[in-house]
Design a protein around this motif. Structure first.
Motif, PDB file in Angstrom:
ATOM      1  N   CYS A 187      55.281  42.208  33.674  1.00 39.31           N
ATOM      2  CA  CYS A 187      55.738  42.259  32.283  1.00 39.31           C
ATOM      3  C   CYS A 187      54.942  43.285  31.477  1.00 39.31           C
ATOM      4  N   LYS A 194      52.519  38.360  34.792  1.00 38.21           N
ATOM      5  CA  LYS A 194      51.849  39.054  33.689  1.00 38.21           C
ATOM      6  C   LYS A 194      51.728  40.550  33.959  1.00 38.21           C
ATOM      7  N   GLN A 252      68.628  37.465  23.761  1.00 32.03           N
ATOM      8  CA  GLN A 252      67.772  36.719  24.682  1.00 32.03           C
ATOM      9  C   GLN A 252      68.480  36.540  26.022  1.00 32.03           C
ATOM     10  N   SER A 299      68.727  39.180  17.266  1.00 31.87           N
ATOM     11  CA  SER A 299      67.936  38.840  18.447  1.00 31.87           C
ATOM     12  C   SER A 299      68.855  38.707  19.654  1.00 31.87           C
ATOM     13  N   HIS A 358      63.249  38.128  25.368  1.00 33.72           N
ATOM     14  CA  HIS A 358      63.731  37.979  23.993  1.00 33.72           C
ATOM     15  C   HIS A 358      63.459  39.275  23.234  1.00 33.72           C
ATOM     16  N   LEU A 411      60.029  40.204  21.611  1.00 33.16           N
ATOM     17  CA  LEU A 411      59.432  39.002  21.040  1.00 33.16           C
ATOM     18  C   LEU A 411      58.778  38.155  22.132  1.00 33.16           C
ATOM     19  N   THR A 412      59.455  38.052  23.253  1.00 33.56           N
ATOM     20  CA  THR A 412      58.936  37.321  24.411  1.00 33.56           C
ATOM     21  C   THR A 412      59.376  38.047  25.671  1.00 33.56           C
ATOM     22  N   LEU A 413      58.466  38.162  26.612  1.00 32.25           N
ATOM     23  CA  LEU A 413      58.799  38.784  27.892  1.00 32.25           C
ATOM     24  C   LEU A 413      58.014  38.076  28.989  1.00 32.25           C
ATOM     25  N   THR A 414      58.715  37.253  29.732  1.00 35.62           N
ATOM     26  CA  THR A 414      58.106  36.558  30.860  1.00 35.62           C
ATOM     27  C   THR A 414      59.165  36.336  31.928  1.00 35.62           C
ATOM     28  N   ASN A 446      62.389  34.503  30.380  1.00 34.98           N
ATOM     29  CA  ASN A 446      62.688  34.496  28.947  1.00 34.98           C
ATOM     30  C   ASN A 446      62.420  35.897  28.416  1.00 34.98           C
ATOM     31  N   ARG A 448      56.591  46.537  29.670  1.00 30.90           N
ATOM     32  CA  ARG A 448      56.404  46.879  28.255  1.00 30.90           C
ATOM     33  C   ARG A 448      55.914  48.319  28.103  1.00 30.90           C
TER      34      ARG A 448
END
Length: 228
Positions: free
Chosen positions: A90, A87, A168, A166, A155, A116-119, A153, A94
């Protein structure tokens, strides 16, 4: 006459298909290649170090090389801290990427790029061993062997010319052998003035890439181009 021609065409197609299958079965099943040699079976005691490493490539470096030390404590630390590190990393990514993206996208006529997703996933990297050099200089040199077969992931949503696409990134694998040098060592926190990172060999990087939900790596030639 037209009906008869159609029936004869279907019969000919079926007969030709059967003949083709029989011929293919004969050539590819019954025809044995002549250039195949029987495997050479030897006891492990007769194999040299290079041959054993090829048979067992996943042996940690601390087993194959006595100069590398085990760092199980570091792997346990990463395993326990990984949910929080994920966390934190990421969030930092960002925050750092937002101004860079905002500055660069006008040059390429892109309207927006959003995460959309960042992990980084649930699997932390592991250290297969670490080598520490002892020198007369005021420096600390470390060579960790890093392996990360993660399930991140990442995205992204890209909007340009009124269209949205998109991208990914999934299933990342990184095998690297960096050299980390801390110098000079100083009596003030963090106790070193500079940090230098170099790669001892070409790292292995493999990942899955999806465009609009489809596997982009299935495109002929793209996988080899990305891996170069």
């Amino acid at each position: 006459m037209g009906l008869l021609s159609t029936v004869l065409g279907f019969v000919g197609f079926g007969f030709g298909s059967c003949i083709g299958l029989v011929i293919g079965y004969f050539f590819f099943i019954f025809k044995q290649p002549h250039d195949v040699k029987d495997p050479e079976i030897r006891p492990l005691a007769e194999l040299d170090a290079a041959a054993i490493q090829k048979l067992l490539p996943e042996i940690p470096l601390w087993v194959k090389n006595p100069d590398f030390d085990r760092v199980d404590w570091l792997n346990q630390f990463l395993e326990l801290m990984w949910p929080y590190l994920d966390k934190a990393i990421c969030k930092t990514a960002r925050d750092i990427s937002k101004p860079i993206i905002a500055e660069q996208i006008p040059k390429y006529k892109i309207e927006s790029v959003d995460f959309l997703t960042l992990t980084l996933g649930s699997l932390p990297p592991t250290f297969q061993g670490m080598k520490v050099y002892v020198t007369e200089e005021k420096e600390l040199i470390m060579e960790p062997a890093l392996k990360w077969a993660g399930n991140p992931n990442i995205h992204l949503s890209v909007k340009a010319f009124g269209l949205k696409a998109s991208v990914q990134v999934v299933d990342l694998q990184v095998f690297a052998h960096p050299r980390i040098t801390l110098k000079p060592l100083v009596p003030a926190f963090p106790c070193f003035a500079n940090i230098y990172v170099s790669l001892m060999e070409k790292p292995h990087v493999d990942f899955g890439l999806k465009l609009l939900g489809a596997d982009a790596m299935a495109v002929p030639g793209l996988y080899r181009f990305v891996q170069v």
